[in-house]
Scaffold this motif. Structure first.
Motif, PDB file in Angstrom:
ATOM      1  N   PRO A   1      -6.776  29.317  65.205  1.00  0.00           N
ATOM      2  CA  PRO A   1      -5.506  28.878  64.620  1.00  0.00           C
ATOM      3  C   PRO A   1      -5.607  27.549  63.889  1.00  0.00           C
ATOM      4  O   PRO A   1      -4.762  27.222  63.052  1.00  0.00           O
ATOM      5  CB  PRO A   1      -4.579  28.776  65.840  1.00  0.00           C
ATOM      6  CG  PRO A   1      -5.503  28.587  67.006  1.00  0.00           C
ATOM      7  CD  PRO A   1      -6.722  29.377  66.677  1.00  0.00           C
ATOM      8  N   HIS A   2      -6.620  26.761  64.233  1.00  0.00           N
ATOM      9  CA  HIS A   2      -6.760  25.445  63.603  1.00  0.00           C
ATOM     10  C   HIS A   2      -7.887  25.435  62.576  1.00  0.00           C
ATOM     11  O   HIS A   2      -8.575  24.430  62.390  1.00  0.00           O
ATOM     12  CB  HIS A   2      -7.020  24.379  64.678  1.00  0.00           C
ATOM     13  CG  HIS A   2      -5.957  24.313  65.726  1.00  0.00           C
ATOM     14  ND1 HIS A   2      -4.679  23.859  65.485  1.00  0.00           N
ATOM     15  CD2 HIS A   2      -5.994  24.664  67.052  1.00  0.00           C
ATOM     16  CE1 HIS A   2      -3.967  23.915  66.597  1.00  0.00           C
ATOM     17  NE2 HIS A   2      -4.739  24.400  67.567  1.00  0.00           N
ATOM     18  N   TRP A   3      -8.058  26.567  61.911  1.00  0.00           N
ATOM     19  CA  TRP A   3      -9.181  26.681  60.976  1.00  0.00           C
ATOM     20  C   TRP A   3      -9.094  25.686  59.834  1.00  0.00           C
ATOM     21  O   TRP A   3     -10.124  25.251  59.293  1.00  0.00           O
ATOM     22  CB  TRP A   3      -9.282  28.100  60.428  1.00  0.00           C
ATOM     23  CG  TRP A   3      -8.121  28.546  59.577  1.00  0.00           C
ATOM     24  CD1 TRP A   3      -6.993  29.176  59.984  1.00  0.00           C
ATOM     25  CD2 TRP A   3      -8.008  28.384  58.157  1.00  0.00           C
ATOM     26  NE1 TRP A   3      -6.161  29.439  58.932  1.00  0.00           N
ATOM     27  CE2 TRP A   3      -6.770  28.954  57.783  1.00  0.00           C
ATOM     28  CE3 TRP A   3      -8.807  27.841  57.170  1.00  0.00           C
ATOM     29  CZ2 TRP A   3      -6.325  28.964  56.456  1.00  0.00           C
ATOM     30  CZ3 TRP A   3      -8.369  27.857  55.860  1.00  0.00           C
ATOM     31  CH2 TRP A   3      -7.143  28.415  55.507  1.00  0.00           C
ATOM     32  N   VAL A   4      -7.893  25.280  59.431  1.00  0.00           N
ATOM     33  CA  VAL A   4      -7.746  24.280  58.367  1.00  0.00           C
ATOM     34  C   VAL A   4      -8.367  22.950  58.805  1.00  0.00           C
ATOM     35  O   VAL A   4      -9.057  22.275  58.032  1.00  0.00           O
ATOM     36  CB  VAL A   4      -6.264  24.090  57.997  1.00  0.00           C
ATOM     37  CG1 VAL A   4      -6.111  22.943  56.999  1.00  0.00           C
ATOM     38  CG2 VAL A   4      -5.683  25.374  57.412  1.00  0.00           C
ATOM     39  N   LEU A   5      -8.131  22.580  60.079  1.00  0.00           N
ATOM     40  CA  LEU A   5      -8.712  21.338  60.604  1.00  0.00           C
ATOM     41  C   LEU A   5     -10.229  21.464  60.724  1.00  0.00           C
ATOM     42  O   LEU A   5     -10.957  20.486  60.517  1.00  0.00           O
ATOM     43  CB  LEU A   5      -8.092  21.004  61.959  1.00  0.00           C
ATOM     44  CG  LEU A   5      -6.594  20.694  61.959  1.00  0.00           C
ATOM     45  CD1 LEU A   5      -6.116  20.388  63.376  1.00  0.00           C
ATOM     46  CD2 LEU A   5      -6.309  19.511  61.045  1.00  0.00           C
ATOM     47  N   VAL A   6     -10.722  22.659  61.064  1.00  0.00           N
ATOM     48  CA  VAL A   6     -12.179  22.872  61.120  1.00  0.00           C
ATOM     49  C   VAL A   6     -12.788  22.678  59.731  1.00  0.00           C
ATOM     50  O   VAL A   6     -13.827  22.020  59.576  1.00  0.00           O
ATOM     51  CB  VAL A   6     -12.491  24.288  61.650  1.00  0.00           C
ATOM     52  CG1 VAL A   6     -13.993  24.579  61.513  1.00  0.00           C
ATOM     53  CG2 VAL A   6     -12.053  24.422  63.094  1.00  0.00           C
ATOM     54  N   ALA A   7     -12.124  23.232  58.720  1.00  0.00           N
ATOM     55  CA  ALA A   7     -12.603  23.075  57.350  1.00  0.00           C
ATOM     56  C   ALA A   7     -12.607  21.610  56.935  1.00  0.00           C
ATOM     57  O   ALA A   7     -13.554  21.119  56.313  1.00  0.00           O
ATOM     58  CB  ALA A   7     -11.740  23.899  56.393  1.00  0.00           C
ATOM     59  N   ALA A   8     -11.543  20.889  57.313  1.00  0.00           N
ATOM     60  CA  ALA A   8     -11.471  19.461  56.986  1.00  0.00           C
ATOM     61  C   ALA A   8     -12.571  18.680  57.691  1.00  0.00           C
ATOM     62  O   ALA A   8     -13.166  17.759  57.123  1.00  0.00           O
ATOM     63  CB  ALA A   8     -10.094  18.915  57.375  1.00  0.00           C
ATOM     64  N   THR A   9     -12.864  19.061  58.938  1.00  0.00           N
ATOM     65  CA  THR A   9     -13.929  18.394  59.700  1.00  0.00           C
ATOM     66  C   THR A   9     -15.282  18.582  59.038  1.00  0.00           C
ATOM     67  O   THR A   9     -16.053  17.638  58.857  1.00  0.00           O
ATOM     68  CB  THR A   9     -13.977  18.943  61.141  1.00  0.00           C
ATOM     69  OG1 THR A   9     -12.737  18.674  61.789  1.00  0.00           O
ATOM     70  CG2 THR A   9     -15.130  18.321  61.915  1.00  0.00           C
ATOM     71  N   VAL A  10     -15.575  19.824  58.658  1.00  0.00           N
ATOM     72  CA  VAL A  10     -16.862  20.111  58.014  1.00  0.00           C
ATOM     73  C   VAL A  10     -16.972  19.390  56.672  1.00  0.00           C
ATOM     74  O   VAL A  10     -18.002  18.784  56.349  1.00  0.00           O
ATOM     75  CB  VAL A  10     -17.040  21.633  57.826  1.00  0.00           C
ATOM     76  CG1 VAL A  10     -18.268  21.929  56.969  1.00  0.00           C
ATOM     77  CG2 VAL A  10     -17.152  22.317  59.174  1.00  0.00           C
ATOM     78  N   GLY A  11     -15.920  19.428  55.883  1.00  0.00           N
ATOM     79  CA  GLY A  11     -15.948  18.764  54.571  1.00  0.00           C
ATOM     80  C   GLY A  11     -16.141  17.263  54.695  1.00  0.00           C
ATOM     81  O   GLY A  11     -16.968  16.671  53.985  1.00  0.00           O
TER      82      GLY A  11
END
Length: 455
Positions: free
Chosen positions: A384-394
């Motif tokens: 559900p928090h995939w947007v935050l995962v993407a932000a973390t990786v970026g």
């Protein structure tokens, strides 16, 4: 003599007769493919001058072994006739017994020259110079100088540069090319055809890379090596520099690969020797990677809470290591070519920071887009928090690539400042360094972005 030995001798004689008519480079290529006994037989059968030509070629890898097998008289005569710098290289490969045995067979002048050349540090101008050069007193005429060149040219490595010495002090006054000498008035003083500027010189202790730089900069065929009193003690020719630079480049490439430089061709180094050259650095790199495991253990709790973070660890580590290796390779080469010096470290840092930020932004954007595409296409559910995962990786890629570029560019400067070869900052070493710090950055960014949601 048994039949086998007689057959071997006959083959060697036949091969020597065939090779005697070939170009010296082709002779060397053929001999390098033969066993050492055949090589020694052929050198014994070749005409003396042709054998000397072969031995004078740096590409001829079996010179020391072959000379050791030849009769002492023949070996001593060949060593005495070889160029002094090449003979010194061969002498360094002899074991103590062979060196002692053959040193008594060479003439006094060659023995004196070898003693001087072998005393200079490895990689210095003195270690690659030859003592066979043409010099004349400044009181001579152009015609006298040309006559002298005719008399001595067979015993000199090159006659394309002639060194004019003060008639009283024997100090170097000028250098003149053979071309200008031939074009001059035969009855005019030799000083009348020499260039007005002082000759470019080096000291015997100077590094061979600096000699190569000077020869390239001033487009020289040879550069004289002088002592503290400006007496010429030898010359370094452009072909000697080329051979030295090939060896230097090979050494640097091997170091960049994360190992000790090989002191023998790949096919000639023994199994145990190869292990010794490679095991040390691999062990050091393994110890460094153990720090990576320690960092992951430290963040074990975070990984248990957000297991999805482990999916991107290889991507994060490789991106940081790649950016660091790129920067290291660029700076090592720039230092070698004198495009940058130690005092330019801050300029390099100021350039690498924005470069790293830009590259990190590009890679970070690619990482984010990849996560978005996989999530939307249904290839993988990052939660559900995939947007935050993407932000973390970026954000992590931005920080790690920037750090990798900066660290990779600064490491060669640090090593050079401490007196080490900058090439020791090998790609695997830089990658290991950035792996450890990259994980710290990655989990640090994750803690900032994901605390309160996934952590």
């Amino acid at each position: 003599m048994n039949d086998t030995a007689a057959t071997t001798d006959l083959l060697a004689v036949t091969l020597a007769q065939t090779l005697a008519q070939e170009h010296v480079a082709d002779i060397v290529e053929t001999l390098n493919e033969q066993d050492i006994a055949t090589i020694a037989h052929v050198l014994g059968e070749l005409p003396f001058e042709r054998a000397v030509e072969v031995l004078d070629q740096p590409e001829f890898g079996a010179a020391a072994e072959a000379l050791a097998l030849l009769p002492e008289g023949r070996a001593g005569a060949l060593l005495s006739a070889m160029s002094a710098d090449r003979a010194a290289d061969v002498f360094q490969e002899f074991d103590e017994e062979t060196a002692a045995r053959l040193s008594g067979r060479i003439d006094r002048q060659t023995r004196s020259d070898l003693k001087k050349l072998l005393a200079y540090p490895e990689h210095s101008a003195g270690s690659i110079m030859t003592t066979e050069f043409v010099s004349v007193p400044s009181s001579w005429s152009v015609q006298q100088t040309i006559d002298h060149i005719r008399r001595v040219e067979r015993s000199r490595e090159t006659v394309y540069a002639i060194y004019v010495l003060d008639a009283a002090t024997r100090k170097l006054v000028r250098a003149v090319s053979l071309r200008r000498l031939i074009a001059g008035d035969p009855d005019a003083p030799v000083e009348s055809v020499v260039p007005a500027h002082k000759p470019i010189t080096v000291t015997p202790e100077i590094d061979r890379e600096e000699v190569a730089r000077l020869i390239t900069k001033y487009d020289l065929l040879a550069v004289p090596v002088v002592d503290d009193d400006d007496h010429v003690i030898g010359i370094v020719t452009f072909d000697d520099v080329i051979d030295a630079m090939i060896a230097e480049t090979t050494e640097d490439v091997q170091k960049l690969g994360g190992m000790e430089a090989l002191d023998q061709p790949y096919n000639e180094i023994g199994f145990l020797g190869m292990i010794r050259k490679r095991a040390g650095w691999l062990s050091i790199l393994l110890l460094g990677e153990m720090l990576t495991a320690s960092v992951m253990q430290h963040f074990e709790g975070e990984l248990e809470k957000a297991i999805v973070l482990t999916l991107f660890i290889p991507l994060i580590m490789s991106s940081g290591g790649n950016s660091g290796s790129q920067a290291t390779s660029l700076i090592i080469r720039a230092l070698a070519l004198r495009e940058v010096t130690l005092k330019d470290w801050w300029r390099v840092a100021l350039r690498e920071v924005p470069t790293g930020l830009t590259l990190g932004t590009i890679l970070g954007a690619i990482g984010v887009v990849r996560i978005i595409l996989w999530q939307w296409a249904g290839f993988y559910d990052y939660g559900p928090h995939w947007v935050l995962v993407a932000a973390t990786v970026g954000a992590a890629l931005l920080g790690i690539v920037t750090f990798g570029s900066l660290a990779g560019s600064m490491l060669p400067f640090a090593l050079k400042r401490l007196g080490f070869d900058p090439a020791s900052a090998s790609a695997p070493f830089v990658a290991t360094l950035v792996d450890v710090t990259g994980l710290i950055i990655y989990f640090g960014v994750a803690a900032l972005i994901l605390t309160g949601t996934m952590l």
